[in-house]
Design a protein around this motif. Sequence first.
Motif, short mmCIF file in Angstrom:
data_model
loop_
_atom_site.label_atom_id
_atom_site.label_comp_id
_atom_site.label_asym_id
_atom_site.label_seq_id
_atom_site.Cartn_x
_atom_site.Cartn_y
_atom_site.Cartn_z
N THR A 182 22.00 22.20 35.93
CA THR A 182 22.03 23.62 36.24
C THR A 182 20.79 23.98 37.05
O THR A 182 19.82 23.21 37.08
CB THR A 182 22.06 24.47 34.95
OG1 THR A 182 20.90 24.14 34.17
CG2 THR A 182 23.31 24.18 34.13
N ASP A 194 24.01 29.59 41.19
CA ASP A 194 24.22 28.14 41.10
C ASP A 194 24.98 27.71 42.34
O ASP A 194 26.12 28.15 42.57
CB ASP A 194 25.02 27.81 39.84
CG ASP A 194 25.21 26.32 39.61
OD1 ASP A 194 25.17 25.55 40.59
OD2 ASP A 194 25.43 25.94 38.45
N ALA A 232 25.66 24.50 43.13
CA ALA A 232 26.15 23.14 42.90
C ALA A 232 25.25 22.12 43.58
O ALA A 232 25.71 21.15 44.19
CB ALA A 232 27.59 23.00 43.39
N ASP A 282 22.40 19.10 44.15
CA ASP A 282 22.19 17.75 43.64
C ASP A 282 21.16 17.80 42.51
O ASP A 282 20.04 18.28 42.70
CB ASP A 282 21.68 16.88 44.79
CG ASP A 282 21.44 15.43 44.38
OD1 ASP A 282 21.40 15.14 43.16
OD2 ASP A 282 21.28 14.59 45.28
N HIS A 293 26.78 26.98 52.18
CA HIS A 293 26.99 27.04 50.73
C HIS A 293 28.47 27.32 50.44
O HIS A 293 28.86 28.43 50.07
CB HIS A 293 26.10 28.11 50.10
CG HIS A 293 24.65 27.91 50.40
ND1 HIS A 293 23.96 26.77 49.99
CD2 HIS A 293 23.75 28.65 51.08
CE1 HIS A 293 22.71 26.85 50.40
NE2 HIS A 293 22.56 27.97 51.07
N ARG A 327 30.35 26.39 48.03
CA ARG A 327 30.74 26.53 46.63
C ARG A 327 29.54 27.00 45.82
O ARG A 327 28.38 26.77 46.18
CB ARG A 327 31.27 25.21 46.07
CG ARG A 327 30.24 24.08 46.02
CD ARG A 327 30.88 22.76 45.58
NE ARG A 327 31.71 22.22 46.65
CZ ARG A 327 33.03 22.09 46.59
NH1 ARG A 327 33.69 22.46 45.50
NH2 ARG A 327 33.71 21.59 47.61
N GLY A 328 29.84 27.67 44.71
CA GLY A 328 28.75 28.12 43.86
C GLY A 328 29.21 29.15 42.85
O GLY A 328 30.41 29.45 42.72
N THR A 369 32.64 33.00 41.12
CA THR A 369 32.58 31.58 41.47
C THR A 369 33.45 31.35 42.68
O THR A 369 34.49 32.00 42.84
CB THR A 369 33.06 30.69 40.30
OG1 THR A 369 34.42 31.04 39.97
CG2 THR A 369 32.18 30.87 39.08
N THR A 399 34.78 28.30 45.86
CA THR A 399 34.90 26.95 46.42
C THR A 399 35.53 27.11 47.80
O THR A 399 35.93 28.21 48.18
CB THR A 399 35.78 26.05 45.54
OG1 THR A 399 37.15 26.51 45.66
CG2 THR A 399 35.34 26.08 44.09
#
Length: 736
Positions: free
Chosen positions: A4, A286, A288, A290, A673, A675-676, A692, A694
């Motif tokens: 996270t 967030d 996503a 690494d 960005h 996704r998140g 959220t 994608t």
Amino acid sequence: MSATPVHGTWEPRPAARWEDAYLSGNGRHGAMAFGHPHDEQVIVTHHTLVRPDPDGQDDHDRHPPRLAHRLREIQDRLLAGDLAAAEDLTDGRPLRWVRPFHPAFRIRLRLSPGDLDDHRRTLDFRTGVAATHCAGRTARLFVSRADDVLVQHVTAPAAALDIALDHRLPGAPGTLDVRHDTVPTPDGALLGLRVRYPGSTRGYTGVTLVAATDDATAPAPRGARVEDARSVLLLTRIRRHTGESDTLAEGRALRDLLHLAGGSFDALLARHLPHHRTAYDRVTLDLAADPAERALPGSALLTRPDSPALTERLFAAGRYHLLSSSGLNPPRLTGLWTGDWDTAWSGAFTTDANLNLQTASATAAALPEVTEALASLVHRQLPDWRDNARAVFGARGVVAPAHTDGATGHAYHFDRAYPLHLWTAGADWLLKPLVDHDETYGRRDPRTAAALAEVAAFYEDFLTRTDSEGRLAVVPSYSPENRPTGGSWGALNAAMDLSAARHALLTAATYHPEHADRWRALAATLPPHRINADGALAEWAWPGLEDVYDHRHLSHLYGVWPLEEITPHDTPELAAAAHRALCLRGAENDSAHGHLHHALVAARLHDGDRVGHALHQVLHGDHFHDSLMSSHYPRRDVYNADAAHTLPAVLIEALVRSTPDRLVLLPAPPPAHPRGALRGIRTRFGAGLDLTWTPDGATAVLRPTRTHRIELRTSAGARVLDLAAGEDRVLTLRTR
């Protein structure tokens, strides 16, 4: 590694520069932790510390110029075609900067030389605790929102620890009158540092209570020496005052607090956390990222400007620093911190873009503490704003200054190239977040209502002149901080002034129905915006005043952001012209606030590529120090909070936009960005929002606090949404 986002940052090396210091603050006191492990330094700041003029100095130039008796003559000349006439609307004074913000002193903790193994310094955004760990020793600090005190704790400090209060910071005047006091106490010592400004009875006093375990404490130059202690606790406060201060009374108050907390750092921290952590935890982003990159130190992440982990951390750091610098006042140009008495642009509150950008996320990012800090500044200064309106314009109501030191709201910072005393849009811009707050929480603050009425009263008195065809004209009119081709800086019908006057009158009408008809009628007589020969929204809606495109400010697009006067949904022709104006705008000097202002406007115009480009310019421009505080220019040039505090607003605006009656989801998502998750956002129709997304779609969960009908807009179009208080609503969107 973290699955996270990380709510903090760290470094494996000491910070040699104060610009890289980890920051803590409670909106009054600030702390900057840096230095060598054997010479820990904490610069202490306070929002009230601005350098006064010497006693007896004529303060005429600290008041607004008395120009009302000349206003009609200048208006006549401007309307007759003398487009440089506003340069004569001055009393001839030279440019006068507002009183400069400065640091108080540094607390130095000198330890016996030892091993530097395992050095690590950390900053926890959720608690506000900055810490250094090295060779078994730990130094921690935070600034308490509960008790308005800087708390430091050193464990295993070695055989001897020298503690000193040192005023000798870069740029400090050599003529400061400084006195040091050390008073033994049963637990250690009380250190006092009194500083009086040159030629003045005004000054400030810092008091540090030193409490040590199993120690022998003795006076030392500028402080005390602690020997053979297992741990040392320090409590520090600053007071600005006239004449003398009572150091012993301050010491008694600190001892009472220490005893209340049982002499415990952790107990004092526990008192602070409900105020700080509760606010910080309301919103998270967030992307996503690494997990391996999330684990990197801040300095390493900054070398990876395209990393989602960096954007996550800067979003979190931005909210942390914004909260920490907001309390007595909102953030200054430097937030609440500086390590130098020669702070750029006086470390002021600059209200013609910078302060406004820094506080832009307050409502949506669920930080009412920031909005209340802004409200505190506004309402304290309203008497001075009234002076500005009377002196310069001969009008009732209020006019806000473009620069303020926080102590006075008088408009005295101006010259020929910066006729900021003629700028009338500032009050509307400063009150806009307060109105947004009222809409979000469903309660109208009577202080905001009263201020809006005063802004409307100003426009009633000021908007009395017409052009040759009988249309109302805003004259003189200033578009910060640009100058048209064919005219001077003080001009006519700046687009920002048209938008601000309309918005102020219409907003005041909603708060005051008894005056609504009159104020709405006046707003309706304002001229429309002009579209120039390039198809762009013109910065000045007046013949002969042509646009200068290469400029850092985007004042003419005020109707797009922060207002909703111009939108792709409601005014598509004007929105297209505004977008054309945005595309033509240059970056001028690559200031961070210019790029992020550009991004906020682009988000409102649904241009995700342009949002992404602006973010790219800032992230690739080396605008952030290792502390994750930012700089005004690329390559970490000029310590400045604009980028740090504004970046969260850009990301939120790109993903979610709301008005009292509309929700727009994913209006301009940055391509970097795809996704998140953004959680905890507040909307202006009274609902919490989790989003959220994608590449294939998105899910939004609305948590309404009141029953309301809104319009939902997505890439698929528009539809009506009926919300019921207390009933969650789940929305599923497809983007492909």
